[in-house]
Design an enzyme around this catalytic site. Sequence first.
Site, short mmCIF file in Angstrom:
data_model
loop_
_atom_site.label_atom_id
_atom_site.label_comp_id
_atom_site.label_asym_id
_atom_site.label_seq_id
_atom_site.Cartn_x
_atom_site.Cartn_y
_atom_site.Cartn_z
N SER A 148 0.83 -1.21 0.00
CA SER A 148 0.00 0.00 0.00
C SER A 148 0.86 1.27 0.00
CB SER A 148 -0.89 0.04 1.24
OG SER A 148 -1.70 -1.11 1.32
N1 SAH Z 1 -0.98 -5.05 4.07
C1 SAH Z 1 -0.32 -5.27 2.80
C2 SAH Z 1 -1.20 -4.86 1.65
C3 SAH Z 1 -1.20 -5.91 0.60
S1 SAH Z 1 -2.42 -5.80 -0.65
C4 SAH Z 1 1.04 -4.62 2.76
O1 SAH Z 1 1.40 -3.88 3.68
O2 SAH Z 1 1.80 -4.88 1.82
C5 SAH Z 1 -3.71 -6.82 0.00
C6 SAH Z 1 -3.37 -8.27 0.27
O3 SAH Z 1 -4.58 -8.89 0.73
C7 SAH Z 1 -2.89 -9.09 -0.91
O4 SAH Z 1 -1.68 -9.72 -0.59
C8 SAH Z 1 -4.01 -10.13 -1.12
O5 SAH Z 1 -3.54 -11.40 -1.57
C9 SAH Z 1 -4.58 -10.23 0.28
N2 SAH Z 1 -5.94 -10.72 0.39
C10 SAH Z 1 -7.02 -10.47 -0.42
N3 SAH Z 1 -8.11 -11.11 0.02
C11 SAH Z 1 -7.75 -11.80 1.15
C12 SAH Z 1 -8.42 -12.68 2.04
N4 SAH Z 1 -9.71 -13.01 1.88
N5 SAH Z 1 -7.72 -13.19 3.09
C13 SAH Z 1 -6.41 -12.90 3.25
N6 SAH Z 1 -5.71 -12.09 2.43
C14 SAH Z 1 -6.36 -11.55 1.38
#
Ligand code: SAH
Length: 219
Positions: free
Chosen positions: A67
Amino acid sequence: MRPTVDTYRHQGLRKKLVDSLRAKGISDEKVLQAMAEVPRHFFLDSAFDEIAYEDRAFPIGQGQTISHPYTVAYQSQLLSAARFDKILEVGTGSAYQAMVLAKLGALVYTIERQKTLFDSNRGFAWLQEQPGIKFFYGDGFAGLPTYAPFDRILITAAAPAVPMRLLEQLRPGGCMVVPVGEGEVQQMKKITRLEQGGFLEEIFDSFSFVPMLSGKKAD
Ligand code: SAH
């Protein structure tokens, strides 16, 4: 390859980034301090070394992104976590957000649905030495009922609606921060589970997250 050295140059760039977040309205000094301490470039491929401290999202593989620093700061501030709070984070991704929460002194239970990203964090030696984070591979829609209740829940992917099953894993007085919406843009919401029963929903600014998807992805 991941960078493993935090130079004075990186520290300087990080300080500038933190100043820019303050200028954009982030006022929680604890959050800003945590972000000043976490080497964001460690969470990215070394190809991004020069630009890791720009306020941008970057690809982390598997179609996912780390993000924007502003988004991380905004969600962390809204979550208003205290030291030793137990936090469930949905969407580990690069684990940068999880690390910022751990720096605040919280105990972070972070869950990722994509096995490749989960495994990549397992192989991230520096991260594995940091205290305060437990990693789980699973579907965030189910949460972690065995470890509930949580003081805070943070969702870092766009939820189609407020995930009801997760609200049940919040302790009374606790809150969830979640971007909600099915289109390109989502509204940041904060849902507080009231001590006297019921929930309070507050709506904040608009953001654009990758979608929260059901089920696990094994490759
Ligand atoms: N907090 C992260 C943001 C990553 S983007 C950071 O600091 O880098 C969002 C992430 O959520 C992705 O890796 C995606 O695979 C994950 N995601 C999406 N749906 C999800 C779910 N139902 N359960 C767990 N992870 C999920």
